[in-house]
Scaffold this motif. Structure first.
Motif, PDB file in Angstrom:
ATOM      1  N   UNK A   1       5.107  -3.837   7.224  1.00  0.00           N
ATOM      2  CA  UNK A   1       6.564  -3.704   7.247  1.00  0.00           C
ATOM      3  C   UNK A   1       6.971  -2.236   7.066  1.00  0.00           C
ATOM      4  N   UNK A   2       6.270  -1.574   6.159  1.00  0.00           N
ATOM      5  CA  UNK A   2       6.571  -0.161   5.921  1.00  0.00           C
ATOM      6  C   UNK A   2       6.281   0.659   7.183  1.00  0.00           C
TER       7      UNK A   2
ATOM      8  N   UNK B   1      -7.277  -1.710  11.868  1.00  0.00           N
ATOM      9  CA  UNK B   1      -8.190  -1.011  10.947  1.00  0.00           C
ATOM     10  C   UNK B   1      -8.528  -1.886   9.754  1.00  0.00           C
ATOM     11  N   UNK B   2      -7.546  -2.658   9.306  1.00  0.00           N
ATOM     12  CA  UNK B   2      -7.803  -3.513   8.147  1.00  0.00           C
ATOM     13  C   UNK B   2      -8.618  -4.749   8.511  1.00  0.00           C
TER      14      UNK B   2
ATOM     15  N   UNK C   1       1.332  -1.658  -2.401  1.00  0.00           N
ATOM     16  CA  UNK C   1       1.153  -2.431  -1.173  1.00  0.00           C
ATOM     17  C   UNK C   1       1.708  -1.722   0.066  1.00  0.00           C
ATOM     18  N   UNK C   2       2.567  -0.722  -0.121  1.00  0.00           N
ATOM     19  CA  UNK C   2       3.254  -0.181   1.056  1.00  0.00           C
ATOM     20  C   UNK C   2       2.430   0.837   1.814  1.00  0.00           C
TER      21      UNK C   2
ATOM     22  N   UNK D   1     -12.100   3.315   2.792  1.00  0.00           N
ATOM     23  CA  UNK D   1     -12.269   4.471   1.898  1.00  0.00           C
ATOM     24  C   UNK D   1     -12.505   4.073   0.445  1.00  0.00           C
ATOM     25  N   UNK D   2     -12.160   2.811   0.112  1.00  0.00           N
ATOM     26  CA  UNK D   2     -12.341   2.406  -1.278  1.00  0.00           C
ATOM     27  C   UNK D   2     -13.803   2.147  -1.599  1.00  0.00           C
TER      28      UNK D   2
ATOM     29  N   UNK E   1      -0.889   1.971   3.616  1.00  0.00           N
ATOM     30  CA  UNK E   1      -2.048   1.291   4.198  1.00  0.00           C
ATOM     31  C   UNK E   1      -3.322   1.811   3.532  1.00  0.00           C
TER      32      UNK E   1
ATOM     33  N   UNK F   1       1.220   0.844  17.925  1.00  0.00           N
ATOM     34  CA  UNK F   1       0.535   1.606  16.893  1.00  0.00           C
ATOM     35  C   UNK F   1       0.397   0.778  15.616  1.00  0.00           C
TER      36      UNK F   1
ATOM     37  N   UNK G   1      10.028   0.523  -0.265  1.00  0.00           N
ATOM     38  CA  UNK G   1       9.801  -0.847  -0.714  1.00  0.00           C
ATOM     39  C   UNK G   1       9.469  -0.912  -2.198  1.00  0.00           C
TER      40      UNK G   1
ATOM     41  N   UNK H   1       1.491  -8.215   5.131  1.00  0.00           N
ATOM     42  CA  UNK H   1       1.404  -7.180   4.092  1.00  0.00           C
ATOM     43  C   UNK H   1       2.579  -6.213   4.185  1.00  0.00           C
ATOM     44  N   UNK H   2       2.915  -5.662   3.028  1.00  0.00           N
ATOM     45  CA  UNK H   2       4.019  -4.710   2.982  1.00  0.00           C
ATOM     46  C   UNK H   2       3.746  -3.461   3.819  1.00  0.00           C
ATOM     47  N   UNK H   3       2.446  -3.069   3.900  1.00  0.00           N
ATOM     48  CA  UNK H   3       2.201  -1.822   4.636  1.00  0.00           C
ATOM     49  C   UNK H   3       2.522  -1.967   6.116  1.00  0.00           C
TER      50      UNK H   3
ATOM     51  N   UNK I   1      -6.395   1.846   4.250  1.00  0.00           N
ATOM     52  CA  UNK I   1      -7.506   2.418   5.006  1.00  0.00           C
ATOM     53  C   UNK I   1      -7.108   3.637   5.849  1.00  0.00           C
TER      54      UNK I   1
ATOM     55  N   UNK J   1     -15.235   2.728   7.199  1.00  0.00           N
ATOM     56  CA  UNK J   1     -13.991   2.022   7.526  1.00  0.00           C
ATOM     57  C   UNK J   1     -13.089   1.863   6.312  1.00  0.00           C
TER      58      UNK J   1
ATOM     59  N   UNK K   1      -5.697   4.912  -2.534  1.00  0.00           N
ATOM     60  CA  UNK K   1      -6.230   4.375  -3.795  1.00  0.00           C
ATOM     61  C   UNK K   1      -6.519   5.454  -4.815  1.00  0.00           C
TER      62      UNK K   1
ATOM     63  N   UNK L   1      -3.418   0.311  15.044  1.00  0.00           N
ATOM     64  CA  UNK L   1      -3.964   1.170  13.987  1.00  0.00           C
ATOM     65  C   UNK L   1      -3.884   0.481  12.631  1.00  0.00           C
ATOM     66  N   UNK L   2      -2.661   0.132  12.215  1.00  0.00           N
ATOM     67  CA  UNK L   2      -2.508  -0.367  10.845  1.00  0.00           C
ATOM     68  C   UNK L   2      -3.151  -1.731  10.644  1.00  0.00           C
ATOM     69  N   UNK L   3      -2.916  -2.634  11.585  1.00  0.00           N
ATOM     70  CA  UNK L   3      -3.466  -3.985  11.422  1.00  0.00           C
ATOM     71  C   UNK L   3      -4.954  -4.004  11.748  1.00  0.00           C
TER      72      UNK L   3
END
Lengths: 325, 330
Positions: free
Chosen positions: A221-222, A240-241, B102-103, A316-317, B105, A232, B97, A217-219, B107, A314, B154, A236-238
């Motif tokens: 890379x970002x 959590x998803x 997509x950039x 937020x959506x 996260x 981290x 990006x 995912x782009x997030x 959550x 977990x 979101x 955290x980023x990976x």
């Protein structure tokens, strides 16, 4: 949130009622418990008396209404065999099963998620491939066979661990637990991993595929472009998803562990609810079967509710609103 | 003359796939001065994004920088150890990006995604970091930044998310921002706003920009200089006016012709015949020759970048440039 919980509870009542009807009719169809309970030499009068005492002379719908009237006040009937409260029997056996299921789930989480993450991060490395090959074994080996092999190796050949029973238990708030004694832990050491095996494999696969997907995912890379440490980004980023689907599966599987601990309990003679159920089915002890299934369904409903609430924390959506449900 | 901020020399980034070696970036060189805005133009697959990732040290396996040098402020980046490179990323060089959906996260809350970028580089408290994040949001024109910090991705629109991404890139006041098609996924009005905003911010903070895009009209309004990429190579470079007004490479000419314009209303749009070549096992020679009307036998030999004798910033990689070319003094 409150509305969500209330509505979910109302739905649960409908499920419980439907469940009890199905079980009632189902057990009725299997056979007549009197044939099993009564000494074959008993005469017709004794027989009639026993049938009347158990309320089996009434038509099925009337028996069901009697059960329902009792159920509303928390009385799920008396065991035909043991002549004690069916619910009481189950509650008495419940700690043993919950303890076993809880230990198994803990093992599955502690092993499955890190191993799956590792396999997801290094899909081409030897370590990653080995983990995946191992998970296939975990999936495909039948539980009862692995249980027997564990007993063969660790109890019979090596003599390290006991093969049956709970061992010494300690009462915690009136609930007997094996987890708190050394002897109890030794008795758990075989059945808990045996029950955990399938779930370790499941969590490895789930975590691995989640990690592989998230890493693209782009997030991610970002996050790396922000200069975050690898730790981290992964932690955290990976993670959590990934946790979103993993928590759902853990919840569902925990219910399944409780309900289907039967095999492991039989192999290791673990005095839990599963063994009670098998005995009750053999004796057509309807009140116990019904009570057991109602307890299990209630547990499933409670776990699902907990998962839904955790899920919204977990992700937020997902918000538990009146509209969304 | 001050030394350039960024010098890229002979950069080659190759991907080692099962099907063969993909030469995504093949001998790319350019320099960028402090505060300068460079447009890096090309079609999908021309290697422009990979050039950006190479500078950031973010090329994923099976890709690897195999040759060349990238110097930022005189410091060689291709041989830098991972930890020093991490300290540079998001701090001295930042990246934005393409797809703002997509950039971020999904959550993690905005405040967390912003402060972590500060805390990764500066040893400041949570509160200071939060204050800086708030200021950055305000700077990119996000209304009521205090509330927005506590929002989830979101809850933002696409344009707003890209503003947040830009705010994150600006957090540590980098010397260079690499923007990988940041306005492509946005609708045109928002695109205009973001372009204006970024241009203003870059000028205010003295940040240099590499703006990667396939859209020549974006470059026209934004960049000081333009590099046109084709099949992993820079085929033409110069100031924006030079490249857009007097293109020297037939490919640049083709790109310009395929932009719809008001003057030729009703006329059939010109298009470049053929397709971009596969980068696997690309034969030597000019990669554009199959689609080029000016190609002849000479083009089987890879053309070198030939720099204009009078202007070192102007160059073309073609045996038969469209405009008369002053050969560099031998």
């Amino acid at each position: 949130m409150l509305v969500f919980v209330i509505r979910r509870s109302l739905q649960s009542v409908v499920v419980l009622v439907a469940m009890s009807v199905i079980v009632f009719v189902g057990v009725y169809a299997i056979g007549n418990p009197i044939d099993i309970l009564i000494n074959p030499q008993a005469d017709q009068i004794d027989r009639e008396r026993a049938i009347a005492a158990l309320g089996l002379d009434r038509p099925l719908w009337e028996q069901y209404l009697t059960f329902l009237r009792g159920a509303v006040t928390g009385d799920l009937g008396r065991s035909f065999v043991h002549s004690t409260s069916a619910l009481g029997l189950i509650v008495e056996k419940m700690p043993a099963t919950l303890e076993l299921a809880f230990s198994a789930m803990l093992i599955a989480i502690v092993l499955g998620i890190p191993l799956g993450l590792w396999a997801g991060l290094k899909p081409d490395a030897l370590s990653g491939r080995t983990i995946m090959a191992g998970s296939i074994l975990g999936f495909s080996l039948p539980t009862f066979w692995v249980g027997l092999m564990l007993i063969m190796v660790f109890s019979v050949m090596l003599g390290w661990l006991p093969s049956n029973g709970r061992g010494t238990t300690v009462d915690l708030f009136g609930v007997p637990l094996s987890l708190l004694t050394v002897d109890g832990l030794a008795h758990l050491a075989l059945p808990a991993p045996n029950l955990a095996l399938f779930n370790v494999a499941l969590l490895i696969r789930l975590t691995r595929s989640g990690a592989r997907e998230a890493l693209l995912q782009d997030y991610v890379k970002f996050a790396r472009a922000k200069g975050l440490s690898n730790r981290r980004v992964i932690g955290v980023h990976v993670l959590r998803n990934i946790l979103i689907p993993v928590v759902t599966v853990i919840g569902l599987q925990f219910g399944a562990l409780i309900a289907f601990a039967i095999v492991t309990e039989s192999v290791f003679a673990w005095p839990g609810m599963g063994k009670l159920l098998i005995d009750s089915i053999n004796l057509l002890d309807r009140p116990v079967i019904v009570a057991y299934l109602l307890v299990i369904v209630t547990l499933f409903i409670a776990i699902n509710l907990a998962v839904d609430i955790l899920y919204s924390a977990l992700d937020p959506r997902v918000r538990l609103s009146e509209g969304g449900g | 003359m001050t030394p350039p901020l960024l010098t890229v020399e002979g950069l080659r980034t190759h991907f080692f796939t099962r099907a063969g070696v993909v030469k995504a970036v093949d001998d790319v060189s350019f320099t960028l001065a402090r505060g300068e805005v460079m447009g890096l133009v090309g079609e999908s697959g021309s290697g422009k994004s990979i050039t950006g990732y190479s500078i950031m040290g973010l090329v994923d396996p099976p890709g690897r920088v195999v040759a060349g040098s990238i110097r930022l402020d005189g410091r060689e980046l291709t041989t830098l150890d991972p930890e020093s490179m991490r300290k540079l990323r998001g701090n001295r060089v930042a990246m934005i990006f393409q797809d703002p959906m997509m950039t971020l996260n999904p959550v993690l809350r905005i405040d967390r995604q912003m402060t972590e970028a500060i805390l990764a580089h500066d040893d400041v408290g949570e509160r200071v970091a939060l204050g800086r994040a708030r200021d950055a949001l305000e700077r990119v024109g996000i209304p009521s930044p205090d509330e927005r910090l506590k929002a989830w991705p979101h809850q933002f629109s696409g344009g707003m998310r890209q503003r947040v991404a830009i705010a994150i890139a600006l957090l540590n006041e980098p010397d260079l921002i690499i923007a990988d098609e940041p306005t492509t996924a946005l609708d045109v009005t928002i695109q205009g706003q973001i372009l204006h905003e970024v241009q203003k911010l870059a000028r205010e903070t003295g940040t240099a920009l590499v703006w990667i895009t396939h859209d020549l009209s974006v470059v026209a309004g934004l960049a000081d200089r333009v590099c046109v990429m084709y099949a992993g190579r820079i085929v033409e470079q110069g100031t924006t006016a030079q490249v857009l007004d007097t293109p020297a490479h037939p490919y640049t000419q083709g790109l310009l012709d395929s932009v719809p314009s008001r003057n030729a209303r009703g006329a059939r749009l010109k298009q470049i015949p053929g397709m971009t070549p596969s980068l696997i096992g690309l034969a030597p020679g000019c990669a554009f020759r199959e689609r080029c009307a000016r190609a002849d036998a000479d083009c089987a030999e890879t053309p070198a970048m030939s720099v204009d004798g009078n202007d070192p910033g102007r160059g073309v990689r073609c045996h038969h440039p469209i405009v008369p070319w002053t050969q560099p003094p031998r």
